[in-house]
Design an enzyme around this catalytic site. Structure first.
Site, short mmCIF file in Angstrom:
data_model
loop_
_atom_site.label_atom_id
_atom_site.label_comp_id
_atom_site.label_asym_id
_atom_site.label_seq_id
_atom_site.Cartn_x
_atom_site.Cartn_y
_atom_site.Cartn_z
N TYR A 14 -14.03 57.43 44.21
CA TYR A 14 -12.90 56.93 43.41
C TYR A 14 -12.54 55.49 43.83
O TYR A 14 -12.45 54.59 42.98
CB TYR A 14 -11.70 57.87 43.57
CG TYR A 14 -10.39 57.30 43.14
CD1 TYR A 14 -10.15 57.02 41.80
CD2 TYR A 14 -9.38 57.02 44.06
CE1 TYR A 14 -8.93 56.47 41.38
CE2 TYR A 14 -8.17 56.49 43.66
CZ TYR A 14 -7.95 56.21 42.33
OH TYR A 14 -6.75 55.67 41.93
N GLY A 53 0.54 60.19 34.47
CA GLY A 53 1.82 60.05 35.18
C GLY A 53 2.37 58.64 35.09
O GLY A 53 3.53 58.42 34.69
N LEU A 74 -13.04 56.85 27.02
CA LEU A 74 -13.53 55.50 27.37
C LEU A 74 -15.03 55.37 27.13
O LEU A 74 -15.56 54.27 27.16
CB LEU A 74 -13.21 55.19 28.83
CG LEU A 74 -11.73 54.98 29.19
CD1 LEU A 74 -11.56 54.94 30.70
CD2 LEU A 74 -11.20 53.69 28.55
N SER A 115 1.55 53.79 45.78
CA SER A 115 1.91 55.11 45.28
C SER A 115 3.09 54.93 44.34
O SER A 115 4.21 54.70 44.80
CB SER A 115 2.33 56.03 46.43
OG SER A 115 1.33 56.09 47.42
N GLY A 155 -8.53 56.81 33.37
CA GLY A 155 -9.66 57.13 34.22
C GLY A 155 -9.31 58.26 35.17
O GLY A 155 -8.21 58.82 35.12
N LYS A 168 -12.86 51.53 42.00
CA LYS A 168 -11.82 50.49 41.90
C LYS A 168 -12.36 49.17 42.46
O LYS A 168 -12.06 48.10 41.92
CB LYS A 168 -10.56 50.94 42.64
CG LYS A 168 -9.90 52.18 42.05
CD LYS A 168 -9.50 52.01 40.60
CE LYS A 168 -8.72 53.18 40.05
NZ LYS A 168 -8.36 53.03 38.63
N SER A 193 -8.16 59.62 38.49
CA SER A 193 -7.24 58.98 39.44
C SER A 193 -7.29 59.60 40.84
O SER A 193 -6.46 59.27 41.68
CB SER A 193 -5.82 59.06 38.89
OG SER A 193 -5.44 60.42 38.71
P1 NAI Z 1 -3.25 60.20 35.85
O1 NAI Z 1 -4.43 60.99 36.28
O2 NAI Z 1 -1.94 60.87 35.75
O3 NAI Z 1 -3.57 59.52 34.45
C1 NAI Z 1 -4.85 59.06 34.09
C2 NAI Z 1 -5.00 59.22 32.60
O4 NAI Z 1 -6.29 58.74 32.22
C3 NAI Z 1 -4.89 60.69 32.13
O5 NAI Z 1 -3.91 60.81 31.13
C4 NAI Z 1 -6.28 61.01 31.61
O6 NAI Z 1 -6.27 61.87 30.49
C5 NAI Z 1 -6.79 59.63 31.23
N1 NAI Z 1 -8.26 59.59 31.27
C6 NAI Z 1 -9.09 60.08 32.22
N2 NAI Z 1 -10.37 59.90 31.88
C7 NAI Z 1 -10.35 59.27 30.67
C8 NAI Z 1 -11.37 58.84 29.79
N3 NAI Z 1 -12.67 59.01 30.09
N4 NAI Z 1 -11.01 58.24 28.64
C9 NAI Z 1 -9.70 58.08 28.34
N5 NAI Z 1 -8.68 58.48 29.12
C10 NAI Z 1 -9.01 59.07 30.29
O7 NAI Z 1 -3.17 58.96 36.85
P2 NAI Z 1 -1.93 58.00 37.14
O8 NAI Z 1 -1.28 58.40 38.39
O9 NAI Z 1 -1.13 57.88 35.91
O10 NAI Z 1 -2.69 56.62 37.42
C11 NAI Z 1 -2.98 55.73 36.38
C12 NAI Z 1 -3.96 54.68 36.89
O11 NAI Z 1 -3.44 54.01 38.00
C13 NAI Z 1 -5.30 55.30 37.33
O12 NAI Z 1 -6.34 54.38 36.99
C14 NAI Z 1 -5.15 55.38 38.83
O13 NAI Z 1 -6.42 55.30 39.46
C15 NAI Z 1 -4.30 54.16 39.11
N6 NAI Z 1 -3.50 54.32 40.32
C16 NAI Z 1 -2.38 55.12 40.30
C17 NAI Z 1 -1.61 55.25 41.42
C18 NAI Z 1 -0.33 56.02 41.41
O14 NAI Z 1 0.39 55.96 42.40
N7 NAI Z 1 0.01 56.73 40.34
C19 NAI Z 1 -1.99 54.60 42.69
C20 NAI Z 1 -3.19 53.78 42.60
C21 NAI Z 1 -3.88 53.65 41.44
C1 15L Z 2 -4.12 56.67 44.05
O1 15L Z 2 -4.99 55.84 43.82
C2 15L Z 2 -3.96 57.88 43.20
O2 15L Z 2 -4.35 57.65 41.86
C3 15L Z 2 -2.55 58.42 43.25
O3 15L Z 2 -2.54 59.73 42.66
C4 15L Z 2 -2.03 58.51 44.68
O4 15L Z 2 -2.78 59.44 45.39
C5 15L Z 2 -2.13 57.15 45.34
O5 15L Z 2 -3.41 56.57 45.19
C6 15L Z 2 -1.82 57.18 46.84
O6 15L Z 2 -2.60 56.69 47.63
O7 15L Z 2 -0.74 57.67 47.18
#
Ligand code: NAI
Ligand code: 15L
Length: 269
Positions: A138, A15, A50, A167, A71, A142, A73
């Protein structure tokens, strides 16, 4: 450090990766993409796990910086988190060290400190040096990633900005998110600041827009040159009418991490 131009974006199919693929090129970057899954519309993207050290070494070769989003998420079993987030992030840092990549921007999360009580009324904002209080395995991964980044700075001179993202979605969808929302445009601004600020060593910042209902201190992010332009407040009346105000007696409403502290969403695969 000269301004980075070629940047490896891990998690490019996700995302946030999809939002940043759209927004970061306008800040002057050429992105190299990596994900476990194919990236739609991007035939040159690297499809790699990874866990694949050889693929990571090739992926980081020659880039000026890495934005590490890949990773799990959400919450998952410790074994899954260990492999993807803990060992996976270690593998990426090792590849970066071996190939001499000078800087990583690490997608940390509010869930590294999710058990921090959320401020109420005139309480002070949550400071950046609040102790790690992960709310899930999770969140624990981090916390680990932030400590790993500190180690690679102290021991190897590899710089990191760890961004405890709130978020980051096109719009806030809950009352809690009114405090933690980072608009995608502000997300790109913050990543740009994290990539270009000088002498960051290992810097930890909170990642959100300049929300009226902010719970945390954005000063370390602003010190990088980040100037947030957005505020969730225009969404407040509708969300509060639909969901009500946060209830201090509800454990999920009383902590930064929200429902991750009590009933976390589970990674689907
Ligand atoms: P997401 O779940 O949509 O995207 C994560 C991506 O990592 C996916 O495309 C998945 O295929 C890939 N992935 C998972 N395991 C993998 C592996 N072993 N090797 C290679 N690729 C792998 O998550 P999102 O929302 O895009 O978040 C991105 C990053 O930001 C994550 O690390 C998440 O923890 C962090 N984050 C996101 C937040 C948000 O509001 N979207 C809030 C806090 C942290
Ligand atoms: C995160 O760390 C998650 O990756 C994201 O999907 C949301 O849940 C966000 O935190 C949140 O706290 O809203």
């Amino acid at each position: 450090m000269p301004a980075p131009r070629t940047v490896l974006l891990t998690g490019a199919a996700g995302g946030l990766g999809t939002l940043m693929r759209e927004l970061l090129p306008a800040h002057g970057y050429e992105l190299r993409l990596l994900d476990l899954l194919p990236v739609e519309g991007e035939p040159d993207a690297i499809t790699a796990d990874l866990a694949d050290k050889k693929a990571l070494r090739e992926a980081v070769r020659g880039v000026d910086a890495i934005i590490h989003l890949a990773g799990i998420s959400l919450e998952a079993s410790f074994e899954k988190i260990l492999r993807a987030n803990i060992e996976g992030t270690y593998n990426l840092y090792e590849a970066a060290r071996e190939e001499g990549v000078p800087r990583v921007v690490f997608a940390s999360s509010n869930h590294a400190v999710g058990f921090a009580p959320r401020p109420r009324g005139r309480d002070p904002l949550i400071p950046i040096d609040t102790p790690h209080r992960p709310d899930t395995f999770y969140g624990l991964s981090k916390s680990f990633g932030e400590d790993l980044a500190q180690l690679y700075w102290d021991k190897h001179g590899l710089e990191t900005v760890s961004v405890r993202i709130g978020s980051c979605f096109p719009e806030p969808t809950s009352v809690r998110m009114l405090s933690l929302w980072m608009s995608p445009a502000d997300g790109a601004r913050l990543l740009h600041a994290a990539l270009t600020a000088e002498h960051v060593g290992h810097t930890v910042v909170y990642g959100s827009s300049a929300n009226t209902r902010l719970w945390w201190d954005l000063s370390t992010a602003r010190a990088l040159g980040y100037e947030p332009q957005d505020d969730s407040e225009p969404y407040a009346a509708k969300l509060i009418a639909e969901q009500g105000e946060l209830d201090p007696a509800n454990v999920a409403h009383a902590h930064l991490g929200g429902h991750f502290v009590s009933d976390p969403p589970i990674w689907p695969y």
